[in-house]
Design an enzyme around this catalytic site. Structure first.
Site, PDB file in Angstrom:
ATOM      1  N   CYS A   1       0.813  -1.225   0.000  1.00 47.39           N
ATOM      2  CA  CYS A   1       0.000   0.000   0.000  1.00 47.39           C
ATOM      3  C   CYS A   1       0.846   1.274   0.000  1.00 47.39           C
ATOM      4  O   CYS A   1       0.334   2.354  -0.277  1.00 47.39           O
ATOM      5  CB  CYS A   1      -0.935   0.004   1.203  1.00 47.39           C
TER       6      CYS A   1
ATOM      7  N   HIS B   1      -3.376   7.081   2.604  1.00 48.16           N
ATOM      8  CA  HIS B   1      -3.780   5.784   2.069  1.00 48.16           C
ATOM      9  C   HIS B   1      -5.144   5.428   2.659  1.00 48.16           C
ATOM     10  O   HIS B   1      -5.375   5.584   3.866  1.00 48.16           O
ATOM     11  CB  HIS B   1      -2.731   4.725   2.433  1.00 48.16           C
TER      12      HIS B   1
ATOM     13  N   ASN C   1     -10.305  -0.431  -0.131  1.00 50.70           N
ATOM     14  CA  ASN C   1      -8.847  -0.313  -0.044  1.00 50.70           C
ATOM     15  C   ASN C   1      -8.246  -0.794  -1.373  1.00 50.70           C
ATOM     16  O   ASN C   1      -8.331  -1.970  -1.697  1.00 50.70           O
ATOM     17  CB  ASN C   1      -8.359  -1.168   1.127  1.00 50.70           C
TER      18      ASN C   1
HETATM   19  O1  UT7 Z   1      -3.931  -1.327   3.479  1.00 53.24           O
HETATM   20  C1  UT7 Z   1      -3.135  -2.138   4.261  1.00 53.24           C
HETATM   21  C2  UT7 Z   1      -3.266  -1.838   5.675  1.00 53.24           C
HETATM   22  N1  UT7 Z   1      -4.487  -2.383   6.183  1.00 53.24           N
HETATM   23  C3  UT7 Z   1      -5.104  -1.815   7.192  1.00 53.24           C
HETATM   24  O2  UT7 Z   1      -4.681  -0.778   7.651  1.00 53.24           O
HETATM   25  C4  UT7 Z   1      -6.289  -2.506   7.779  1.00 53.24           C
HETATM   26  C5  UT7 Z   1      -6.317  -2.261   9.259  1.00 53.24           C
HETATM   27  N2  UT7 Z   1      -7.349  -3.021   9.965  1.00 53.24           N
HETATM   28  C6  UT7 Z   1      -8.661  -2.703   9.914  1.00 53.24           C
HETATM   29  O3  UT7 Z   1      -9.049  -1.815   9.190  1.00 53.24           O
HETATM   30  C7  UT7 Z   1      -9.591  -3.425  10.837  1.00 53.24           C
HETATM   31  O4  UT7 Z   1      -8.833  -4.199  11.738  1.00 53.24           O
HETATM   32  C8  UT7 Z   1     -10.615  -4.348  10.119  1.00 53.24           C
HETATM   33  C9  UT7 Z   1     -11.641  -3.487   9.427  1.00 53.24           C
HETATM   34  C10 UT7 Z   1      -9.902  -5.213   9.112  1.00 53.24           C
HETATM   35  C11 UT7 Z   1     -11.331  -5.217  11.120  1.00 53.24           C
HETATM   36  O5  UT7 Z   1     -11.955  -4.423  12.119  1.00 53.24           O
HETATM   37  P1  UT7 Z   1     -11.782  -4.785  13.663  1.00 53.24           P
HETATM   38  O6  UT7 Z   1     -12.555  -3.787  14.419  1.00 53.24           O
HETATM   39  O7  UT7 Z   1     -10.306  -4.872  13.944  1.00 53.24           O
HETATM   40  O8  UT7 Z   1     -12.504  -6.188  13.755  1.00 53.24           O
HETATM   41  P2  UT7 Z   1     -11.940  -7.597  14.241  1.00 53.24           P
HETATM   42  O9  UT7 Z   1     -11.086  -8.210  13.184  1.00 53.24           O
HETATM   43  O10 UT7 Z   1     -11.362  -7.440  15.626  1.00 53.24           O
HETATM   44  O11 UT7 Z   1     -13.278  -8.416  14.353  1.00 53.24           O
HETATM   45  C12 UT7 Z   1     -14.284  -8.099  15.325  1.00 53.24           C
HETATM   46  C13 UT7 Z   1     -15.424  -9.066  15.172  1.00 53.24           C
HETATM   47  C14 UT7 Z   1     -14.977 -10.526  15.184  1.00 53.24           C
HETATM   48  O12 UT7 Z   1     -15.985 -11.276  15.849  1.00 53.24           O
HETATM   49  P3  UT7 Z   1     -15.788 -11.739  17.364  1.00 53.24           P
HETATM   50  O13 UT7 Z   1     -14.555 -12.583  17.369  1.00 53.24           O
HETATM   51  O14 UT7 Z   1     -15.644 -10.488  18.168  1.00 53.24           O
HETATM   52  O15 UT7 Z   1     -17.048 -12.501  17.643  1.00 53.24           O
HETATM   53  C15 UT7 Z   1     -14.947 -10.922  13.738  1.00 53.24           C
HETATM   54  O16 UT7 Z   1     -15.155 -12.300  13.540  1.00 53.24           O
HETATM   55  O17 UT7 Z   1     -16.068  -8.889  13.916  1.00 53.24           O
HETATM   56  C16 UT7 Z   1     -16.103 -10.138  13.191  1.00 53.24           C
HETATM   57  N3  UT7 Z   1     -16.000  -9.850  11.780  1.00 53.24           N
HETATM   58  C17 UT7 Z   1     -17.059  -9.572  11.002  1.00 53.24           C
HETATM   59  N4  UT7 Z   1     -18.360  -9.481  11.279  1.00 53.24           N
HETATM   60  C18 UT7 Z   1     -19.202  -9.168  10.263  1.00 53.24           C
HETATM   61  C19 UT7 Z   1     -14.885  -9.807  11.018  1.00 53.24           C
HETATM   62  N5  UT7 Z   1     -15.193  -9.489   9.743  1.00 53.24           N
HETATM   63  C20 UT7 Z   1     -16.535  -9.354   9.713  1.00 53.24           C
HETATM   64  C21 UT7 Z   1     -17.443  -9.028   8.696  1.00 53.24           C
HETATM   65  N6  UT7 Z   1     -18.751  -8.941   9.019  1.00 53.24           N
HETATM   66  N7  UT7 Z   1     -17.057  -8.779   7.428  1.00 53.24           N
END
Ligand code: UT7
Length: 316
Positions: A114, A242, A272
């Site tokens: 990225c 980004h 993204n």
């Molecule tokens: O460009 C390269 C650099 N990339 C980035 O900078 C990305 C950085 N990271 C992020 O933007 C965020 O971490 C994400 C958007 C990818 C994820 O958000 P988060 O708030 O960190 O969510 P998480 O991965 O901690 O997941 C929270 C919950 C989980 O459920 P439990 O374990 O709490 O029951 C996941 O299983 O949300 C669940 N989950 C979803 N639920 C509905 C994960 N993906 C989804 C989804 N829909 N698509």
């Protein structure tokens, strides 16, 4: 050593729009979850007959037209991408042929995920200082829909395809872009296996850990660029980030008290797009007349590698 400045920008995105509702129809997710956690409403995916090489050529032509620079004046061409259509020839070599760029210039791809577009700008600044031609073509492009794992709801909803391009000029009196950049190798946090691994290339990411890295890296880059250039937030016309997550951008803006009219998010429309995201923002801002002649832009990227970078770039 002379610096570089932007002369013209362009963009191209595929026509197929994939909404959050489209994901919700095929997996356990929702528009509410995706939009509130990321800021994404829809993204573009290459469809039938659309190739990333085609988008790259379209964006590059638009940037050349906007700059008034002719293909034969280009002294180097870099395509920042991790998802080129072919490894050999590189996307940049394919572009050389498509646009009729000179044959006696370096054309190559650069992969810094990225942060690729900013690594490419920094590389271009160095290359043009050693070139008899004073214009360079820098493209950021990705075909991430090809490498998303549709069984992983935490990553497949994030990524989109697109290409953005910039023509830059290296001339006496241009200030250096004062690039700060770095990397530390990590396979665990963001991983896309290469062809040699023998497995199908799918992108995987430890999102929460990458988020933590990003919310530290972005302010660090802003602070470093301001310090190196002796500028303050008030001296900057526009901050270009980004587009990985709207929350990362808002946190950085809040930390530096950047007023809303000085930064921009198009993640809602494109998701993204990795190396394409910064030039896509530049191109839209230029289309809207919000940046142009004399604008001073602080750009920050971060992502896989892990990599990070920032620079200050002016519009000619
Ligand atoms: O460009 C390269 C650099 N990339 C980035 O900078 C990305 C950085 N990271 C992020 O933007 C965020 O971490 C994400 C958007 C990818 C994820 O958000 P988060 O708030 O960190 O969510 P998480 O991965 O901690 O997941 C929270 C919950 C989980 O459920 P439990 O374990 O709490 O029951 C996941 O299983 O949300 C669940 N989950 C979803 N639920 C509905 C994960 N993906 C989804 C989804 N829909 N698509």
């Amino acid at each position: 050593m002379n610096g570089i400045r932007l002369c013209g920008v362009g963009k191209a995105v595929p026509s197929k729009i994939v909404s959050n509702a489209d994901f919700a129809a095929r997996m356990d997710t929702s528009d509410e979850w995706i939009s509130s956690r990321t800021g994404i409403l829809r993204r573009r995916h290459c469809g039938e007959g659309e190739t990333i090489s085609g988008l790259i050529a379209q964006a590059a032509r638009e940037a050349l037209d906007a700059s008034g620079v002719k293909a034969e004046q280009i002294g180097a061409c870099i395509v920042a991408t991790a998802t080129a259509e072919t490894l050999v020839p590189s996307a940049a070599c394919t572009l050389q042929k498509d646009l009729g760029l000179p044959e006696n210039i370096p054309c190559f791809d650069l992969n810094a995920a990225c942060t690729g577009f900013l690594f490419a700008l920094h590389t271009m600044e160095c290359l043009l200082n050693a070139s008899p031609r004073k214009y360079g073509l820098v493209v950021g492009a990705e075909n991430l829909s090809r490498v998303i794992d549709w069984s992983d709801r935490s990553t497949c909803i994030l990524f989109g395809d697109g290409a953005g391009a910039a023509v830059v000029e290296c001339a006496e009196g241009c200030p250096s872009i004062s690039a700060v950049m770095g990397c530390h190798g990590s396979r665990e946090l963001l991983y896309l296996p290469g062809a040699e691994s023998g497995v199908h290339s799918y992108l995987s990411m430890e999102g929460t850990k990458v988020f933590k890295f990003a919310v530290e890296a972005v302010p660090w880059c802003i602070g470093q660029v301001l310090e190196r250039t002796g500028k303050t937030v008030d001296d900057i016309d526009f901050f270009v980030f980004h587009q990985a997550n709207a929350r990362i951008i808002d946190l950085a803006a809040r930390k530096f008290r950047i007023p809303p009219e000085k930064y921009y998010k198009n993640i809602a429309e494109y998701g993204n797009t990795s190396a394409a995201s910064i030039p896509l923002v530049l191109s839209e801002l230029s289309e809207q007349g919000r940046i142009g002649s004399g604008s001073r832009i602080l750009a920050v990227g971060f992502g896989g590698g892990l990599t990070w970078g920032g620079c200050l770039i002016e519009f000619a």
